[in-house]
Design a protein around this motif. Structure first.
Motif, PDB file in Angstrom:
ATOM      1  N   SER A  71      22.076  -8.420  -2.489  1.00 21.56           N
ATOM      2  CA  SER A  71      21.601  -6.791  -2.550  1.00 21.56           C
ATOM      3  C   SER A  71      22.911  -6.447  -3.556  1.00 21.56           C
ATOM      4  N   ILE A 130      17.491  -6.496   6.381  1.00 20.28           N
ATOM      5  CA  ILE A 130      17.662  -4.937   6.718  1.00 20.28           C
ATOM      6  C   ILE A 130      18.769  -4.285   5.973  1.00 20.28           C
ATOM      7  N   LYS A 133      18.649  -4.313   2.224  1.00 17.63           N
ATOM      8  CA  LYS A 133      18.175  -3.152   1.782  1.00 17.63           C
ATOM      9  C   LYS A 133      18.843  -1.827   1.995  1.00 17.63           C
ATOM     10  N   CYS A 134      19.558  -1.805   3.200  1.00 21.82           N
ATOM     11  CA  CYS A 134      20.259  -0.539   3.305  1.00 21.82           C
ATOM     12  C   CYS A 134      21.644  -0.506   2.407  1.00 21.82           C
ATOM     13  N   ARG A 137      20.666   0.749  -1.160  1.00 32.36           N
ATOM     14  CA  ARG A 137      19.999   2.368  -0.886  1.00 32.36           C
ATOM     15  C   ARG A 137      21.140   3.328  -0.611  1.00 32.36           C
ATOM     16  N   LEU A 200      13.683   4.038   8.841  1.00 32.11           N
ATOM     17  CA  LEU A 200      13.964   2.604   9.339  1.00 32.11           C
ATOM     18  C   LEU A 200      12.568   1.988   9.632  1.00 32.11           C
ATOM     19  N   LEU A 203      11.259   0.565   6.581  1.00 27.43           N
ATOM     20  CA  LEU A 203      12.348  -1.024   6.260  1.00 27.43           C
ATOM     21  C   LEU A 203      11.935  -1.951   7.059  1.00 27.43           C
ATOM     22  N   THR A 206       8.462  -3.146   6.264  1.00 29.37           N
ATOM     23  CA  THR A 206       8.486  -3.993   4.877  1.00 29.37           C
ATOM     24  C   THR A 206       9.103  -5.319   5.006  1.00 29.37           C
ATOM     25  N   VAL A 207      10.059  -5.397   5.931  1.00 31.38           N
ATOM     26  CA  VAL A 207      10.779  -6.758   5.860  1.00 31.38           C
ATOM     27  C   VAL A 207      10.119  -7.675   6.927  1.00 31.38           C
ATOM     28  N   ASP A 319       7.582   4.645   0.076  1.00 32.62           N
ATOM     29  CA  ASP A 319       7.048   3.620  -0.479  1.00 32.62           C
ATOM     30  C   ASP A 319       7.008   3.925  -1.904  1.00 32.62           C
ATOM     31  N   ASP A 322      10.419   3.812  -3.570  1.00 33.68           N
ATOM     32  CA  ASP A 322      10.737   2.404  -3.919  1.00 33.68           C
ATOM     33  C   ASP A 322       9.840   1.709  -4.822  1.00 33.68           C
TER      34      ASP A 322
END
Length: 483
Positions: A71, A130, A133-134, A137, A200, A203, A206-207, A319, A322
């Protein structure tokens, strides 16, 4: 790409051999902190001379980040990326370290939300991704007496959602605990956590789908403790939607949860509430229409690192945001922010400036939109530059394009051409049809000159460049020397 990733996996053990003393020290620091400097990655990739790793370095990093393996921390606009964070290598979490922050009299916090999977075992890799990705962001929160390692640990982060609100994510076994908090004298309003919970959801899905585990199911619970403990008893969220006053038990004892606690996370703010919030306290002279792409480009300059919170408040699909941030990773943040807003307002034409102002206010962005809109194209934008008036009035010609294009920054060329008045659809067409960014800049400059004719003056070009913080003085010198 699959071939490259397989080769990297096959050769990964070689990265730790034949290292210099400095490289060994760098590797040890990485194993202890989970922070991998970009220069160390490049040095290791260069050792594989028979592979394509270093030639494809940026592409590989993008793929690894998309997969949640590494990340890049959220950076301020002028910062250069120096490290990647590898979530699976972060230090073990000590959640209790932040308890004094939550215990401050000035801190108000939501009830604890818990995402609990039906399965008893969830791979740690899910939580690592997770967290990755946080981190990408949101910035780590800042607090006197603490450093970043207190707020970014394995399966545990404390991040700034915007300039007002912070969030704690604590992941363990088959559950993730979430709490929002800020410093305020006011009570937390109903619906405050809804948009972050929906983020969340996005997210998690997605994961899970990326890891071929989209069939995993989870439920929401409410609780009184952001730390996990033995014999804890949480309350299923749907039960609180029907019954008021249910007890839960955490590591710090029992407490009673109410329907108000449920509403904070699950009661959406109504359209009527949104309308009132949008009008109250906002300038009445904002235009009652959809913003133009050019105006959105100007506004994007002031949204900054809290863009995700802004888009959540605006109710722009995450989305969409993103997708644009993935497509435009290596250029100015203003570009994906602007493109996200353009796409959103094209689909929701009844929304306008008041909704932008409301979203900015909710995120603590105390910016006067009217000032932003009136501030561009002012005559005094060029006061700091010594430019002769006769030069400012001079029309541009196709012959000047090769000189001008060298001073157009690819990072914000999209914003520049919006400022010059080209339609967003035309700019996008050239993005697709041109071989590279330099050809795109040249083509669009020529198009602007042809469309504007005598009105395509040096003044207009320099004013647009001023809006994009480009090298005006360098271009002026070059024009004076060559034209």
């Amino acid at each position: 790409m699959d071939h490259i990733c397989l080769q990297m996996h096959h050769h990964k053990s070689k990265y730790k051999t034949n290292l210099s003393i400095k490289e060994k020290e760098d590797w040890k620091a990485y194993e202890e902190s989970g922070e991998l400097p970009v220069e160390v990655m490049e040095s290791l990739f260069e050792k594989e001379t028979d592979q394509q790793f270093i030639e494809k370095f940026q592409f590989i990093c993008i793929v690894m980040e998309t997969l949640g393996l590494i990340s890049s921390p959220l950076l301020d606009s002028e910062e250069e990326l120096e490290i990647y964070i590898v979530p699976c290598m972060l230090r073990a979490a000590i959640p209790s370290r932040i308890q004094p922050i939550l215990d401050k009299p000035s801190t108000v916090k939501t009830p604890v939300l818990c995402v609990k999977f039906d399965k008893d075992f969830i791979p740690q890799a899910i939580w690592d991704k997770i967290i990755a990705k946080c981190i990408h962001r949101f910035k780590p929160m800042e607090e006197d007496g603490y450093d970043q390692t207190d707020f970014i640990q394995r399966g545990f982060v404390c991040l700034a959602v915007d300039s007002l609100w912070k969030v704690v994510l604590n992941c363990h076994k088959n559950a993730m605990i979430v709490i929002l908090f800020t410093r305020s004298k006011s009570q937390i309003p109903s619906g405050k956590g809804v948009k972050f919970r929906e983020f969340l959801d996005f997210l998690l899905q997605t994961v899970l789908e990326m890891n071929h585990q989209g069939h995993f199911r989870y439920s929401y619970y409410l609780h009184n403790d952001y730390e996990f403990s033995k014999n804890e008893q949480m309350v299923k969220a749907e039960d609180l939607s029907e019954l008021d006053g249910i007890f839960c038990r955490g590591g710090k004892g029992e407490s009673c949860l109410s329907k108000k606690d449920y509403d904070i996370w699950f009661q959406p703010i109504t359209e009527a509430q949104t309308s009132v919030k949008t009008v109250d306290g906002l300038p009445v002279h904002l235009p009652e229409r959809k913003p133009s792409p050019k105006e959105l480009g100007r506004i994007s300059k002031f949204i900054g690192i809290y863009h995700l919170s802004f888009f959540m408040e605006l109710e722009c699909p995450i989305d969409t945001v993103d997708r644009f941030f993935l497509d435009y990773q290596k250029i100015s943040r203003r570009v994906p922010i602007t493109k996200s807003m353009v796409a959103f307002f094209n689909k929701t034409p009844k929304r306008g400036f008041s909704h932008i102002a409301s979203a900015m206010t909710e995120g603590g962005m105390n910016i006067d939109l009217q000032t932003i809109l009136e501030g561009a194209n002012r005559e005094d934008l060029l006061d700091d530059f010594d430019v002769p008036e006769n030069l400012l009035q001079r029309p541009m010609s196709i012959d000047h394009v090769s000189i001008v294009s060298d001073f157009i920054s690819p990072r914000e060329s999209y914003i520049l051409f919006l400022e010059l008045g080209l339609k967003e659809t035309i700019i996008e067409r050239e993005e697709v049809s041109c071989i590279n960014i330099q050809e795109q800049i040249t083509t669009l400059l020529e198009l602007w000159i042809k469309v504007e004719g005598e009105a395509a003056t040096v003044r207009k070009l320099l004013q647009a460049m001023a809006e994009c913080d480009m090298d005006i003085q360098g271009l002026v010198r070059s024009i004076e020397e060559n034209i």
